[in-house]
Design a protein around this motif. Sequence first.
Motif, PDB file in Angstrom:
ATOM      1  N   ALA A  98      -1.449   1.306   4.896  1.00  0.00           N
ATOM      2  CA  ALA A  98      -0.775   0.633   6.006  1.00  0.00           C
ATOM      3  C   ALA A  98      -1.632  -0.503   6.560  1.00  0.00           C
ATOM      4  O   ALA A  98      -1.114  -1.560   6.951  1.00  0.00           O
ATOM      5  CB  ALA A  98      -0.451   1.639   7.109  1.00  0.00           C
ATOM      6  N   ILE A  99      -2.940  -0.303   6.578  1.00  0.00           N
ATOM      7  CA  ILE A  99      -3.833  -1.348   7.075  1.00  0.00           C
ATOM      8  C   ILE A  99      -3.809  -2.565   6.157  1.00  0.00           C
ATOM      9  O   ILE A  99      -3.809  -3.712   6.622  1.00  0.00           O
ATOM     10  CB  ILE A  99      -5.266  -0.792   7.224  1.00  0.00           C
ATOM     11  CG1 ILE A  99      -5.314   0.182   8.399  1.00  0.00           C
ATOM     12  CG2 ILE A  99      -6.274  -1.926   7.440  1.00  0.00           C
ATOM     13  CD1 ILE A  99      -6.627   0.911   8.544  1.00  0.00           C
ATOM     14  N   THR A 100      -3.760  -2.344   4.847  1.00  0.00           N
ATOM     15  CA  THR A 100      -3.687  -3.496   3.938  1.00  0.00           C
ATOM     16  C   THR A 100      -2.369  -4.248   4.112  1.00  0.00           C
ATOM     17  O   THR A 100      -2.330  -5.479   3.975  1.00  0.00           O
ATOM     18  CB  THR A 100      -3.848  -3.062   2.470  1.00  0.00           C
ATOM     19  OG1 THR A 100      -2.741  -2.262   2.066  1.00  0.00           O
ATOM     20  CG2 THR A 100      -5.146  -2.297   2.266  1.00  0.00           C
ATOM     21  N   ILE A 101      -1.287  -3.533   4.416  1.00  0.00           N
ATOM     22  CA  ILE A 101      -0.013  -4.206   4.702  1.00  0.00           C
ATOM     23  C   ILE A 101      -0.150  -5.054   5.957  1.00  0.00           C
ATOM     24  O   ILE A 101       0.313  -6.208   6.000  1.00  0.00           O
ATOM     25  CB  ILE A 101       1.120  -3.175   4.861  1.00  0.00           C
ATOM     26  CG1 ILE A 101       1.358  -2.434   3.532  1.00  0.00           C
ATOM     27  CG2 ILE A 101       2.400  -3.839   5.337  1.00  0.00           C
ATOM     28  CD1 ILE A 101       2.353  -1.293   3.637  1.00  0.00           C
ATOM     29  N   ALA A 102      -0.800  -4.490   6.990  1.00  0.00           N
ATOM     30  CA  ALA A 102      -0.988  -5.237   8.237  1.00  0.00           C
ATOM     31  C   ALA A 102      -1.845  -6.474   8.021  1.00  0.00           C
ATOM     32  O   ALA A 102      -1.557  -7.554   8.563  1.00  0.00           O
ATOM     33  CB  ALA A 102      -1.632  -4.330   9.282  1.00  0.00           C
ATOM     34  N   VAL A 103      -2.885  -6.350   7.205  1.00  0.00           N
ATOM     35  CA  VAL A 103      -3.741  -7.505   6.900  1.00  0.00           C
ATOM     36  C   VAL A 103      -2.937  -8.581   6.183  1.00  0.00           C
ATOM     37  O   VAL A 103      -3.085  -9.779   6.462  1.00  0.00           O
ATOM     38  CB  VAL A 103      -4.954  -7.073   6.052  1.00  0.00           C
ATOM     39  CG1 VAL A 103      -5.713  -8.282   5.527  1.00  0.00           C
ATOM     40  CG2 VAL A 103      -5.890  -6.199   6.877  1.00  0.00           C
ATOM     41  N   GLY A 104      -2.062  -8.171   5.272  1.00  0.00           N
ATOM     42  CA  GLY A 104      -1.216  -9.132   4.578  1.00  0.00           C
ATOM     43  C   GLY A 104      -0.319  -9.884   5.540  1.00  0.00           C
ATOM     44  O   GLY A 104      -0.145 -11.110   5.431  1.00  0.00           O
TER      45      GLY A 104
END
Length: 290
Positions: A98-104
């Motif tokens: 989920a954090i990588t999605i938010a970073v994207g």
Amino acid sequence: MNLASFAVNTLSTTMVYALIALAVVFVYRTGRILFFCVGEIGTVTAYVMAEVWNWAGQTAAGLPIAIAAALAVDIAIGLLLFGILSQEKQEDPFLGTAITIAVGIILVGLMSVMWGSSVEQLPLVKGYWTFGGTTLPLVGFVAIFLGALTVLSVLALFYWTSIGIELQAAAENRQLATLNGIPVGRRVLMTWIAACALSGVAGVLAGSVSSISVGGSAIGFSGIVAAIIGGLTSPGGALAGALILAAGENLISLFFDVRYSTVVPVALLLVLLTVRPWGLSSRVERIFRT
């Protein structure tokens, strides 16, 4: 599109997808995190490289400066992701994904603010090569060569060096690797930086073959699909998945219309999840929440 241009387009696209897929595989092997912001990282890297190289007048002397700036961006993002995801409370794979999605999403917002809807060109190589009566752009061959060189170098590092063996050990069992004296923290950090660098190279190659735009970050989805086709844990499977996906897209463009090629990743993903959800590597992966 004839056979020669089909082959060059397929191989250059394969290299782009393979680099992204390898980044996804290495991150997943290390922490069971799906690396969803690979496309955004690649696009940001390409934009920065294009901006710096334009500032340098697109000269040969300015190219190393542009490459250094692009690499600095990848290292900074890798350090940021490692700093966020290495905290003990965020070891959960689902939260990490989920954090990588938010970073994207954040990166897309930053690109929209800085570059808006502008489309940049990154002409690493200019000129054409006539082969068998067909005129092909040299940049396609350069993308194939640089992509293949990067992929082979990464695989050689991963399988045939002590650092690669330590990375594999850390991916299999972090606690056991730590007890055996392996610096797990540094190896995980190296994985994140390497994954961001691979994404950056893919973005630069994609921007060289076509163009750079915020919407171009969608190549990340194709790279993720290629990694899933390969089984998410197999570098070799990731390469096979990249080739299958690139060939499928270019076949659709050849016999139908290029607009329909965007359906290929989704269609392949649906078929794979239905028929063989564990991918080509035949390793069934299960994640349990504790």
